[in-house]
Design an enzyme around this catalytic site. Structure first.
Site, mmCIF file in Angstrom:
data_model
loop_
_atom_site.group_PDB
_atom_site.id
_atom_site.type_symbol
_atom_site.label_atom_id
_atom_site.label_comp_id
_atom_site.label_asym_id
_atom_site.label_seq_id
_atom_site.Cartn_x
_atom_site.Cartn_y
_atom_site.Cartn_z
ATOM 1 N N ASN A 8 0.863 -1.187 0.000
ATOM 2 C CA ASN A 8 0.000 0.000 0.000
ATOM 3 C C ASN A 8 0.898 1.234 0.000
ATOM 4 O O ASN A 8 1.680 1.430 0.935
ATOM 5 C CB ASN A 8 -0.903 -0.026 1.242
ATOM 6 C CG ASN A 8 -1.859 1.157 1.305
ATOM 7 O OD1 ASN A 8 -1.444 2.297 1.085
ATOM 8 N ND2 ASN A 8 -3.116 0.889 1.600
ATOM 9 N N ARG A 19 4.715 18.748 0.475
ATOM 10 C CA ARG A 19 5.326 19.941 -0.134
ATOM 11 C C ARG A 19 4.625 20.357 -1.424
ATOM 12 O O ARG A 19 5.084 21.289 -2.084
ATOM 13 C CB ARG A 19 6.801 19.670 -0.432
ATOM 14 C CG ARG A 19 7.729 19.862 0.749
ATOM 15 C CD ARG A 19 7.885 21.313 1.107
ATOM 16 N NE ARG A 19 8.618 21.501 2.333
ATOM 17 C CZ ARG A 19 9.953 21.616 2.382
ATOM 18 N NH1 ARG A 19 10.656 21.517 1.274
ATOM 19 N NH2 ARG A 19 10.560 21.806 3.539
ATOM 20 N N HIS A 44 -5.552 3.708 -1.546
ATOM 21 C CA HIS A 44 -6.826 4.021 -0.915
ATOM 22 C C HIS A 44 -7.123 5.502 -1.138
ATOM 23 O O HIS A 44 -6.850 6.332 -0.283
ATOM 24 C CB HIS A 44 -6.763 3.701 0.578
ATOM 25 C CG HIS A 44 -8.105 3.760 1.241
ATOM 26 N ND1 HIS A 44 -8.426 2.976 2.332
ATOM 27 C CD2 HIS A 44 -9.213 4.507 0.998
ATOM 28 C CE1 HIS A 44 -9.652 3.235 2.717
ATOM 29 N NE2 HIS A 44 -10.169 4.162 1.933
ATOM 30 N N ARG A 46 -8.845 8.498 -0.686
ATOM 31 C CA ARG A 46 -9.908 8.943 0.220
ATOM 32 C C ARG A 46 -10.595 10.196 -0.367
ATOM 33 O O ARG A 46 -9.982 10.897 -1.180
ATOM 34 C CB ARG A 46 -9.335 9.221 1.607
ATOM 35 C CG ARG A 46 -8.869 7.929 2.280
ATOM 36 C CD ARG A 46 -8.388 8.153 3.705
ATOM 37 N NE ARG A 46 -7.979 6.904 4.347
ATOM 38 C CZ ARG A 46 -8.793 6.074 4.997
ATOM 39 N NH1 ARG A 46 -10.087 6.357 5.062
ATOM 40 N NH2 ARG A 46 -8.354 4.959 5.567
ATOM 41 N N HIS A 51 -3.839 11.714 0.665
ATOM 42 C CA HIS A 51 -2.588 11.134 0.194
ATOM 43 C C HIS A 51 -2.744 10.741 -1.278
ATOM 44 O O HIS A 51 -2.496 11.568 -2.145
ATOM 45 C CB HIS A 51 -2.074 9.977 1.063
ATOM 46 C CG HIS A 51 -3.107 9.036 1.592
ATOM 47 N ND1 HIS A 51 -4.027 8.392 0.780
ATOM 48 C CD2 HIS A 51 -3.370 8.611 2.851
ATOM 49 C CE1 HIS A 51 -4.791 7.617 1.545
ATOM 50 N NE2 HIS A 51 -4.416 7.730 2.790
ATOM 51 N N GLU A 71 -8.803 0.504 -2.755
ATOM 52 C CA GLU A 71 -9.664 0.449 -1.569
ATOM 53 C C GLU A 71 -10.488 1.728 -1.467
ATOM 54 O O GLU A 71 -10.019 2.808 -1.860
ATOM 55 C CB GLU A 71 -8.806 0.341 -0.300
ATOM 56 C CG GLU A 71 -7.958 -0.885 -0.250
ATOM 57 C CD GLU A 71 -7.142 -0.947 1.024
ATOM 58 O OE1 GLU A 71 -6.770 0.110 1.556
ATOM 59 O OE2 GLU A 71 -6.873 -2.064 1.472
ATOM 60 N N THR A 102 -8.094 6.936 9.899
ATOM 61 C CA THR A 102 -7.713 5.751 9.137
ATOM 62 C C THR A 102 -8.839 4.734 9.257
ATOM 63 O O THR A 102 -9.831 4.986 9.940
ATOM 64 C CB THR A 102 -6.376 5.140 9.613
ATOM 65 O OG1 THR A 102 -5.999 4.094 8.711
ATOM 66 C CG2 THR A 102 -6.468 4.585 11.024
ATOM 67 N N HIS A 193 -4.030 -4.120 7.796
ATOM 68 C CA HIS A 193 -4.066 -2.994 8.739
ATOM 69 C C HIS A 193 -3.197 -3.256 9.956
ATOM 70 O O HIS A 193 -3.446 -4.138 10.750
ATOM 71 C CB HIS A 193 -5.473 -2.575 9.178
ATOM 72 C CG HIS A 193 -5.490 -1.137 9.591
ATOM 73 N ND1 HIS A 193 -5.835 -0.095 8.744
ATOM 74 C CD2 HIS A 193 -5.126 -0.546 10.740
ATOM 75 C CE1 HIS A 193 -5.698 1.066 9.375
ATOM 76 N NE2 HIS A 193 -5.275 0.826 10.591
ATOM 77 N N ASP A 194 -2.107 -2.465 10.043
ATOM 78 C CA ASP A 194 -1.155 -2.555 11.169
ATOM 79 C C ASP A 194 -0.353 -3.851 11.196
ATOM 80 O O ASP A 194 0.237 -4.201 12.227
ATOM 81 C CB ASP A 194 -1.852 -2.353 12.520
ATOM 82 C CG ASP A 194 -2.213 -0.871 12.731
ATOM 83 O OD1 ASP A 194 -3.071 -0.613 13.596
ATOM 84 O OD2 ASP A 194 -1.651 -0.015 12.020
ATOM 85 N N GLY A 216 1.024 -1.247 4.353
ATOM 86 C CA GLY A 216 1.490 0.073 3.926
ATOM 87 C C GLY A 216 2.229 0.832 5.006
ATOM 88 O O GLY A 216 3.460 0.982 4.937
ATOM 89 N N HIS A 217 1.503 1.271 6.014
ATOM 90 C CA HIS A 217 2.096 2.220 6.969
ATOM 91 C C HIS A 217 3.420 1.717 7.542
ATOM 92 O O HIS A 217 4.454 2.382 7.405
ATOM 93 C CB HIS A 217 1.103 2.504 8.114
ATOM 94 C CG HIS A 217 1.521 3.675 8.929
ATOM 95 N ND1 HIS A 217 1.136 4.961 8.635
ATOM 96 C CD2 HIS A 217 2.317 3.744 10.011
ATOM 97 C CE1 HIS A 217 1.699 5.787 9.518
ATOM 98 N NE2 HIS A 217 2.407 5.070 10.364
HETATM 99 C C1 LIG Z 1 -8.267 -0.456 4.674
HETATM 100 C C2 LIG Z 1 -7.055 -0.340 5.500
HETATM 101 O O1 LIG Z 1 -6.950 -0.844 6.582
HETATM 102 C C3 LIG Z 1 -5.921 0.429 5.013
HETATM 103 O O2 LIG Z 1 -5.581 -0.010 3.763
HETATM 104 C C4 LIG Z 1 -6.224 1.866 4.855
HETATM 105 O O3 LIG Z 1 -6.258 2.139 3.501
HETATM 106 C C5 LIG Z 1 -5.151 2.689 5.435
HETATM 107 O O4 LIG Z 1 -5.542 3.996 5.147
HETATM 108 P P1 LIG Z 1 -4.525 5.173 5.505
HETATM 109 O O5 LIG Z 1 -3.251 4.885 4.747
HETATM 110 O O6 LIG Z 1 -5.267 6.406 5.022
HETATM 111 O O7 LIG Z 1 -4.330 5.104 6.991
HETATM 112 N N1 LIG Z 2 -5.778 -3.012 3.644
HETATM 113 C C1 LIG Z 2 -4.669 -2.705 4.520
HETATM 114 C C2 LIG Z 2 -3.685 -1.851 3.792
HETATM 115 O O1 LIG Z 2 -3.752 -1.701 2.584
HETATM 116 C C3 LIG Z 2 -2.605 -1.198 4.523
HETATM 117 O O2 LIG Z 2 -2.892 -1.004 5.884
HETATM 118 P P1 LIG Z 2 -1.659 -0.432 6.763
HETATM 119 O O3 LIG Z 2 -0.544 -1.435 6.617
HETATM 120 O O4 LIG Z 2 -1.293 0.906 6.178
HETATM 121 O O5 LIG Z 2 -2.192 -0.359 8.164
#
Ligand SMILES: CC(=O)[C@@H](O)[C@H](O)COP(=O)(O)O
Ligand SMILES: NCC(=O)COP(=O)(O)O
Length: 243
Positions: A8, A19, A44, A46, A51, A71, A102, A193-194, A216-217
């Site tokens: 992600n 920036r 995703h 939004r 982002h 997403e 989120t 997620h996480d 992703g994060h």
């Molecule tokens: C659906 C999910 O859990 C994540 O993919 C979400 O897209 C994270 O979104 P943010 O990156 O905006 O936190």
């Molecule tokens: N669907 C989960 C995703 O795409 C990423 O979630 P995260 O790793 O950013 O919490």
């Protein structure tokens, strides 16, 4: 069973938007992530485009050599129109309100059954695989099967929180039950997620029939220290443990 890693790249876009320029280049990140071993790209977009922008989504589609997963909340017509225009491999339906920080909950697949049946039918008719974001709640998964979704995505924040608190068994238990039921109901199983480098291997080891994780994060945060290519390889290595 092989579990695909979909990267992600929302947070690459967060940094770029800080920036207002084009650095880091989101398109280059999507191209490189796939070269470095990602088996999918997840975005995703939004409603506030905090982002990933709708323009990003359109520009990413042609450079996809793996799978593209978009997403979002299908209550937004703009989102539905974008997905039908871009036609990704997969759309993941997430019940987020527009101002949410989120994603923090899955669908109530009982309450929203009629809406989900309709919108899932629209995407499937367009040849797009559908996944719906759900909590590891057997009632919600049972009802998910009645929406004709192809897959569910298990919302793994609850797992990550309990795992980090030192309770792996308590963390994983509901997800094992959810995955076993989903498989019995012939639903594909995604998760996200996480998830991170600390909790991913344990999740993969205990969850049967896991088709894909989208991360992703934590992955982008790790890449700041460990490098993007190395980080993607490290995450893929966590997925080599067998359930
Ligand atoms: C659906 C999910 O859990 C994540 O993919 C979400 O897209 C994270 O979104 P943010 O990156 O905006 O936190
Ligand atoms: N669907 C989960 C995703 O795409 C990423 O979630 P995260 O790793 O950013 O919490």
């Amino acid at each position: 069973m092989h579990t695909r890693l979909s990267v992600n790249i929302n947070k690459i876009a967060t940094l770029r938007n800080a920036r207002g320029g084009n650095n880091p280049n989101v398109l280059k990140a999507a191209i490189d992530a796939q070269l470095f071993g990602a088996e999918g790209i997840t975005v995703h977009p939004r409603p506030d485009e905090r982002h990933i922008t709708y323009k990003d989504v359109r520009e990413i589609k042609p450079i996809i050599t793996t799978e593209f997963n978009i997403e979002g909340n299908p209550s937004e017509k703009k989102f539905v129109d974008l997905v039908l225009e871009v036609k990704p491999h997969q759309v993941t339906l997430v019940p987020d309100a527009s101002q949410q920080l989120t994603s923090d909950h899955g669908w109530d697949t009982i309450k929203h059954k009629a809406f989900l049946i309709d919108i899932i039918g629209t995407f499937k008719k367009a040849g797009i695989r559908v996944s719906i974001f759900v909590d590891p709640d057997v009632k919600m998964i049972e009802a998910a099967a009645n929406t004709f979704t192809d897959r569910i995505e298990l919302y793994t924040e609850g797992y990550a929180r309990l795992f980090a608190a030192g309770h792996p068994l308590k963390a994983i238990k509901p997800y094992i039950a959810a995955a076993e039921l989903a498989n019995k109901l012939k639903l594909g199983i995604n998760a996200g997620h996480d998830l991170d480098l600390h909790n991913l291997a344990y999740f993969k080891k205990h969850i049967p029939h896991l088709d894909e994780v989208s991360i992703g994060h934590a992955l982008i945060c790790d890449a700041l220290y460990l490098g993007f290519e190395n980080t993607i390889q490290l995450y893929k290595r966590q997925l080599q443990t067998e359930a």
